[in-house]
Scaffold this motif. Structure first.
Motif, PDB file in Angstrom:
ATOM      1  N   SER A 438       0.960  -1.284  -0.082  1.00  0.00           N
ATOM      2  CA  SER A 438       0.083  -0.101   0.024  1.00  0.00           C
ATOM      3  C   SER A 438       0.750   1.126   0.019  1.00  0.00           C
ATOM      4  O   SER A 438       0.760   2.068  -0.999  1.00  0.00           O
ATOM      5  CB  SER A 438      -0.813   0.024   1.185  1.00  0.00           C
ATOM      6  N   LEU A 439       1.971   1.390   1.001  1.00  0.00           N
ATOM      7  CA  LEU A 439       2.752   2.553   0.943  1.00  0.00           C
ATOM      8  C   LEU A 439       3.568   2.456  -0.443  1.00  0.00           C
ATOM      9  O   LEU A 439       3.795   3.742  -0.815  1.00  0.00           O
ATOM     10  CB  LEU A 439       3.694   2.151   2.160  1.00  0.00           C
ATOM     11  N   ASN A 440       3.951   1.572  -0.825  1.00  0.00           N
ATOM     12  CA  ASN A 440       4.725   1.596  -2.009  1.00  0.00           C
ATOM     13  C   ASN A 440       4.109   2.008  -3.290  1.00  0.00           C
ATOM     14  O   ASN A 440       4.263   2.935  -4.074  1.00  0.00           O
ATOM     15  CB  ASN A 440       5.406   0.112  -2.483  1.00  0.00           C
ATOM     16  N   SER A 441       2.894   1.806  -3.226  1.00  0.00           N
ATOM     17  CA  SER A 441       1.814   2.243  -4.161  1.00  0.00           C
ATOM     18  C   SER A 441       1.789   3.799  -4.197  1.00  0.00           C
ATOM     19  O   SER A 441       1.746   4.281  -5.218  1.00  0.00           O
ATOM     20  CB  SER A 441       0.301   1.511  -4.178  1.00  0.00           C
ATOM     21  N   THR A 442       1.557   4.289  -3.167  1.00  0.00           N
ATOM     22  CA  THR A 442       1.520   5.592  -2.727  1.00  0.00           C
ATOM     23  C   THR A 442       2.718   6.250  -3.253  1.00  0.00           C
ATOM     24  O   THR A 442       2.854   7.429  -3.782  1.00  0.00           O
ATOM     25  CB  THR A 442       1.188   5.754  -1.352  1.00  0.00           C
ATOM     26  N   ILE A 443       3.962   5.829  -2.792  1.00  0.00           N
ATOM     27  CA  ILE A 443       5.233   6.236  -3.029  1.00  0.00           C
ATOM     28  C   ILE A 443       5.424   6.282  -4.831  1.00  0.00           C
ATOM     29  O   ILE A 443       5.796   7.431  -5.146  1.00  0.00           O
ATOM     30  CB  ILE A 443       6.520   5.371  -2.542  1.00  0.00           C
ATOM     31  N   ASN A 444       4.824   5.387  -5.321  1.00  0.00           N
ATOM     32  CA  ASN A 444       4.987   5.484  -6.980  1.00  0.00           C
ATOM     33  C   ASN A 444       3.985   6.440  -7.529  1.00  0.00           C
ATOM     34  O   ASN A 444       4.298   7.081  -8.225  1.00  0.00           O
ATOM     35  CB  ASN A 444       4.525   4.008  -7.544  1.00  0.00           C
ATOM     36  N   LYS A 445       2.883   6.751  -6.599  1.00  0.00           N
ATOM     37  CA  LYS A 445       1.863   7.709  -7.269  1.00  0.00           C
ATOM     38  C   LYS A 445       2.225   8.893  -7.083  1.00  0.00           C
ATOM     39  O   LYS A 445       2.470   9.974  -7.841  1.00  0.00           O
ATOM     40  CB  LYS A 445       0.535   7.351  -6.521  1.00  0.00           C
TER      41      LYS A 445
END
Length: 482
Positions: A438-445
């Motif tokens: 979840s956090l990695n997804s936000t980082i990429n976003k």
């Protein structure tokens, strides 16, 4: 209690049956044939009476059952009087029933004698004009799926009765040999007027024009091309790299120095999985496997452990943790995770849940470690009953963080921030969402949106440093619409 005389009928030609075998067949004892599908029977019928056990092949679903049923039948028959049990070829060459019979007979104190004749293997090498002294491996086509294929030695595969079996054998061999590896289909080895051989490419093995019957075997010469397709190959390469003439970098590595690489390779594999890139996955799985072999090689050199011990450890662990699969133990699969943890505690000799919590690796990413700690505690009932309590806890921790920030107490700010993060991880667990993903997804976003801001600034001939926060925020809102 009678005696069992096991007679070999040779490869198929009457002239190749031993004198001892013929004398036993004419001894007057009851004779049973595993199968009468054998060329020697045409002449033997003139002098002996026998009972064929071919009907077992029609009544059973697989060869393992056939062999067991025949063996049990022979044992029972011997309890009435002396009997002769005749098998194709040599009794000790690719004859499963003989092994089973001898094992049972030993337990029941039944006398067993083996009278050999020439084996079909001898006949094959004679027919092909090949010296077996250079080494070879003998395999059963029905067991090839679980057999070790060694391309560095010649091989004979028996019982290729039909095209379907030939196709299965081909598919298995193509995992180890080149598609154009030369193989030889041998029919009726040792039987005059029936012998035939045909050299074909491996990919041609199961073609309809090729002949297959109960006298068909396959000969595969040693491969001229080295295929690297087993863990043993990797072990040998690593042994060379660490050897006297190996690589200086590889030779100086230790368990400690290699720690970072296994972590790096694991993350690179995760990235390959996220990218859904199969070629990349193959490469990265190879890199992970290399690290395992590297550590095993160091352990072997130090005399502490090797790959066999590592493999034995994980096999025993899997068997122990799956009693419902390997020991027919009934388990409630809804409680399987709790059972798994109990089995782990048993293996580790732990008596408390806390010991399991402390065993979680300290070097795990904090979000992952938090989720694991919470999950283990939840398995013994230390958990919220409803997700609403989780949201309340997050609000509570957020307010406590605000209060400490207003007070300017750095020590407690750090503590309360940790409490808030821990509570958010708990929420992700209730939502069945991996917090790391979840956090990695936000980082990429974030990175993608920031790239939009930067590229927009370049098109406006502006430097980010010279833009106001309001201007960047306006571009950020546009990026969110992309």
């Amino acid at each position: 209690m009678g005696k069992i005389s096991i007679v070999g009928l040779g490869p198929g030609d009457y002239s190749l049956i031993s004198q001892g075998a013929l004398e036993t067949l004419n001894s007057g004892s009851r004779i049973y044939l595993r199968t009468e599908k054998h060329p020697t029977l045409e002449k033997l019928k003139e002098t002996i009476e026998y009972t064929s056990l071919d009907y077992f092949y029609d009544n059973e679903d697989d060869f393992e059952s056939v062999y067991n049923k025949i063996s049990e039948f022979i044992i029972e028959a011997s309890k009435e009087s002396d009997i002769v049990y005749a098998v194709p070829g040599h009794p000790r060459v690719a004859e499963k029933t003989v092994t089973i019979i001898e094992n049972i007979a030993k337990l029941e104190n039944i006398d067993v004698e083996s009278i050999p004749s020439m084996s079909f293997v001898d006949a094959m090498f004679n027919y092909l004009k090949i010296d077996p002294a250079n080494g070879f491996k003998l395999l059963d086509a029905f067991e090839i799926e679980n057999s070790y294929i060694d391309t560095n030695t010649s091989m004979i595969i028996t019982q290729i009765y039909d095209q379907f079996i030939a196709s299965n054998v081909k598919l298995k061999l193509l995992e180890y040999y080149d598609y154009d590896q030369e193989v030889c289909i041998v029919n009726g080895a040792g039987v005059k007027n029936l012998e035939s051989k045909k050299y074909v490419k491996l990919y041609e093995l199961d073609r309809s024009e090729n002949l297959f019957n109960y006298l068909t075997s396959l000969y595969i010469p040693k491969s001229s091309k080295k295929m690297y397709n087993t863990v043993h190959d990797l072990e040998m390469i690593m042994d060379t790299l660490r050897g006297p003439s190996g690589c200086d970098w590889d030779k100086k590595q230790t368990h400690e120095s290699l720690k970072k690489y296994i972590i790096e390779e694991a993350y690179e594999l995760c990235q390959a999985i996220d990218n859904d890139d199969l070629d990349e996955m193959i490469e990265e799985l190879g890199d992970v496997l290399l690290q395992v072999i590297f550590h095993c090689q160091i352990g072997q050199e130090q005399g502490s452990f090797d790959l066999k011990e590592v493999t034995n450890s994980i096999c025993n662990k899997l068997i122990h943790r799956h009693p419902h699969v390997f020991k027919n133990v009934e388990l409630d699969m809804n409680k399987f995770e709790r059972t798994w943890e109990e089995l782990k505690k048993e293996e580790k000799g732990e008596t408390t849940v806390t010991e399991g919590l402390r065993r979680i690796p300290k070097n795990l990413p904090a979000l992952t470690k938090s989720e694991k700690v919470q999950h283990k505690a939840a398995l013994v009932g230390f958990d919220w009953d409803d997700i609403s309590h989780v949201f309340k806890k997050i609000e509570e921790e957020y307010q406590e963080l605000l209060d400490e920030c207003k007070a300017g107490n750095i020590k407690y700010i750090k503590e309360e921030l940790g409490d808030l993060l821990f509570s958010v991880v708990n929420l992700s667990r209730f939502l069945s969402i991996d917090p790391e993903e979840s956090l990695n997804s936000t980082i990429n976003k974030f990175i993608n949106r920031f790239e939009f801001i930067e590229q927009s600034a370049i098109q406006l001939h502006k430097n980010l440093e010279d833009m106001t926060l309001e201007e960047m925020d306006e571009l950020w809102e546009k990026a969110k619409l992309k």
